[in-house]
Structure formats: structure tokens, C-alpha cells
Design a protein around this motif. Structure first.
Motif, PDB file in Angstrom:
ATOM      1  N   UNK A  93       0.810  -1.215   0.000  1.00 58.73           N
ATOM      2  CA  UNK A  93       0.000   0.000   0.000  1.00 58.73           C
ATOM      3  C   UNK A  93       0.845   1.268   0.000  1.00 58.73           C
ATOM      4  N   UNK A  94       2.170   1.126   0.085  1.00 57.37           N
ATOM      5  CA  UNK A  94       3.061   2.274  -0.015  1.00 57.37           C
ATOM      6  C   UNK A  94       3.446   2.504  -1.475  1.00 57.37           C
ATOM      7  N   UNK A  95       3.671   3.728  -1.889  1.00 54.82           N
ATOM      8  CA  UNK A  95       4.181   3.963  -3.241  1.00 54.82           C
ATOM      9  C   UNK A  95       5.475   3.174  -3.456  1.00 54.82           C
ATOM     10  N   UNK A  96       5.594   2.562  -4.617  1.00 54.09           N
ATOM     11  CA  UNK A  96       6.798   1.788  -4.924  1.00 54.09           C
ATOM     12  C   UNK A  96       6.823   0.410  -4.326  1.00 54.09           C
ATOM     13  N   UNK A  97       5.851   0.093  -3.459  1.00 54.62           N
ATOM     14  CA  UNK A  97       5.720  -1.234  -2.843  1.00 54.62           C
ATOM     15  C   UNK A  97       7.052  -1.764  -2.288  1.00 54.62           C
TER      16      UNK A  97
END
Length: 352
Positions: A68-72
Motif C-alpha cells: 500500500x506504499x508507493x513503490x511497494x
């Protein structure tokens, strides 16, 4: 790609039409955030040893939050026990990178302790960037069903022998607070190693009950006893009720009509609402902090995460970072005379 905020509206429209994410407020694109988080593992620092509740929640989050974070990014959990959680709190405040690559969790008592004693404190609770908590918490006052204590009124009338672990722990602090505020004739027996030992002591009749054991510890360990009615729950030691299983069990703050006592209990048990606090250092760039908070919230609503939590009997009831900060601000705005009274009731039982 970094897009300047000093471009004409027509240019913004064109760029948007070809799929570039433009954020005029910060000049940061979604790709910028993805590039940042992707280049290094995201770290969760846990201010206690492996195997406890804070570690358990952190590792559950680590399995899902990266998606769920940008860039996983991958997520690494690092245990940093020491000083009752102060080591991790001081680290995240002063020494940890302030770029959004590290967050931390530690004992729920840590953000409140500087109000009473600043020994060893190297952080300002009101300047930490609060992310949220996976759940609120309720400790309970309980008596085993074989004892004469069935309700809080019974406890007021006769008191009981209660188990606790050691100084500074919930079972010791909460037992002292409740005993002092309500002037109970309790005898507190210290030296038990943890919640499991305290509950076993009550079951065996070594003591009559416990004042200050978390519901999240009781339910997995004594589910059968709870369902069979072998435990009498006398009060919820919290500001908000916890779940259907404790329906009808009064909140400790509702058991007194004395406004000064009620305010004192609110200060002591405010920590229960922030239960498992996660925070970032001060001065994390706003766009990265928002990305972390959003990812934290989405993880706690993720069906796969919730399925894992249910299998593990892990309670989920999210508390936002804004809610946590509001609670801390209210507590730290307490009048000095009331803070001094809180210090006094934490010392030793007054008895009748």
C-alpha cells in the motif's frame, strides 16, 4: 519526473491529459514518491523484544503494508528494546532518518510518561508525527468466578487479593490507581512474569483476580473460560468500551461521580485509546508522511490483513494519528495540581 508548480494552467491540463500526476501544492509526483520508497527497505522499529503484542502487530503490518506504499517497498522490522520503550522513542525522535523511511512503535505509556518524570526522556510527544494505532485497548479488572467478588460493588465492599508483575507495568500501575482512587481494601501480590501467569494464579486460587490485564491477552489465552462464564469482569480500564464480549461491563470512569477523580482516571487511562502507537520522526516531508499514514490506514482495511488478524485473534479497531495527537494535547494541558495528584496515586495503595 519533478513537475514545476510554476507552469501555466493550460500546460497543467495538457500534462494531465497524457497521464502525468501533477500535485501543484508540493510539486511532487506519484512517481517521485514511488522512486523514494522503492530505493530502500522501509523500516519499523519496535521498542520491545520479539514476541510481545507490539512486535506482533508490527510484523503483521510488515507483511501487508508494503503493497500500500508507493513503490511497494519491502518492510524490515527491527527490535530495539530498552528503557521501557524510551530507547526506541529517543531514537525515532533524534537519531532516525527524517526522510520517511523509518517509523516506530513502543509502549503506550511512553508518550505520557514525560508528564510525570522526564528522566531519560529525549523526545517531545507533541512533536512526533503520529501515524495511528491498529486498535484501541481495554484492560480489565476481573475476579475468578469461584471468589465472592462478582461485581465492582463487591470489590468496593470487601476488596480482593490481586496479582501483578512489577513496577511500571499495567497490572501494577492500574491496580495502584484503582485501589487508591476508590479507596479499596486490596492486597497486591507482585512478582508474576506476565498475563498468563497472573490469570493462571487467579484460576488456581492463589489470588482472587487481576486489576490491569489487557483484553487482547485474555481472549486468546482464556477464551474457553470467558465463554463458560468462569471469569467475572468488574470494570473496563479504558475510556471507550471494547467489543461485544465486554458488553455491560462498566467503564472505570463511569464508576465515580467525583469529577476530580473522573478527570484523574481519564489522564491515566488515555493511553488505552492509543494502545499500539506508531509514529514517524518530526520533520518528515509532508507528502511522504501522508503516504505513510494513507498506507497504514489502507492496510488496516485490507481484507487479507483482516483475515490474518482474525485467525490470530488480533483485535483491529483503527485509531488515527490525528486522534492520538488530540488525546496527548488534552492530557498535557492538564492543570498542574491534577498532574501532582496522578503522581501521588501511582505510589502505593492507600487502603481504607
Amino acid at each position: 519526473m519533478l513537475v514545476s508548480t510554476r507552469i501555466w494552467p493550460a500546460a497543467i491540463k495538457v500534462l494531465g491529459s497524457i497521464g502525468l500526476a501533477v500535485v501543484p501544492c508540493s510539486g511532487v509526483t506519484a512517481q517521485d514518491l514511488a522512486d523514494f520508497f522503492r530505493k530502500q527497505p522501509f523500516q519499523i522499529v519496535v521498542g520491545s523484544a520479539a514476541g510481545g503484542s507490539y512486535d506482533f502487530y508490527s510484523r503483521a503490518l510488515a507483511r501487508h503494508m508494503g503493497s500500500h506504499l508507493p513503490g511497494q517497498p519491502g518492510i524490515v522490522v527491527q527490535n530495539m528494546p530498552g528503557g521501557g520503550g524510551y530507547l526506541a522513542a529517543n531514537y525515532i525522535y533524534s537519531a532516525a532518518p527524517k526522510d520517511g523511511s523509518v517509523i516506530a512503535t513502543f509502549s503506550r505509556s511512553v508518550p505520557f510518561q514525560p508528564l510525570y518524570d522526564r528522566t531519560g526522556v529525549g523526545f517531545d510527544p507533541l512533536r512526533l508525527a503520529w501515524i495511528g494505532s491498529p486498535s484501541n485497548e481495554a484492560s480489565v479488572a476481573l475476579a475468578w468466578a469461584t471468589t465472592p467478588v462478582k461485581t465492582f460493588a463487591d470489590l468496593r465492599n470487601r476488596g480482593m487479593t490481586v496479582a501483578s508483575t512489577g513496577p511500571g507495568t499495567d497490572s501494577s500501575v492500574y491496580a495502584r490507581v484503582v485501589t487508591n482512587v476508590f479507596k479499596l481494601n486490596n492486597r497486591i501480590v507482585t512478582g508474576y512474569r506476565g498475563s498468563g501467569d497472573m490469570l493462571l494464579a487467579a484460576e488456581r486460587g492463589e489470588v482472587e483476580g487481576v486489576i490491569g490485564v489487557s483484553w487482547s491477552s485474555i481472549w486468546p489465552a482464556k477464551k474457553d473460560a470467558v465463554e463458560a462464564g468462569r471469569i467475572n469482569f468488574l470494570a473496563q480500564l479504558a475510556l471507550t468500551p471494547k467489543g461485544d464480549r465486554l458488553a455491560g461491563v462498566p467503564l472505570i470512569v463511569d464508576l465515580t461521580q467525583n469529577e476530580s477523580d473522573k478527570r484523574l482516571l481519564e489522564i491515566v487511562f488515555a493511553r488505552q485509546t492509543i494502545a499500539f502507537p506508531f509514529c514517524a520522526p518530526p520533520e518528515v516531508p509532508p507528502d511522504r508522511l501522508k503516504a505513510i499514514r494513507d498506507a497504514f490506514a489502507r492496510t488496516l482495511a485490507d481484507p487479507q490483513f483482516l483475515a490474518d488478524a482474525e485467525k490470530a485473534n488480533m483485535s483491529i479497531g483503527p485509531v488515527s494519528g490525528d486522534e492520538m495527537l488530540a488525546i496527548l494535547k488534552r492530557v498535557y494541558a492538564s492543570e498542574p495540581a491534577l498532574v501532582e495528584r496522578v503522581k501521588a496515586v501511582l505510589v502505593e495503595p492507600a487502603g481504607k
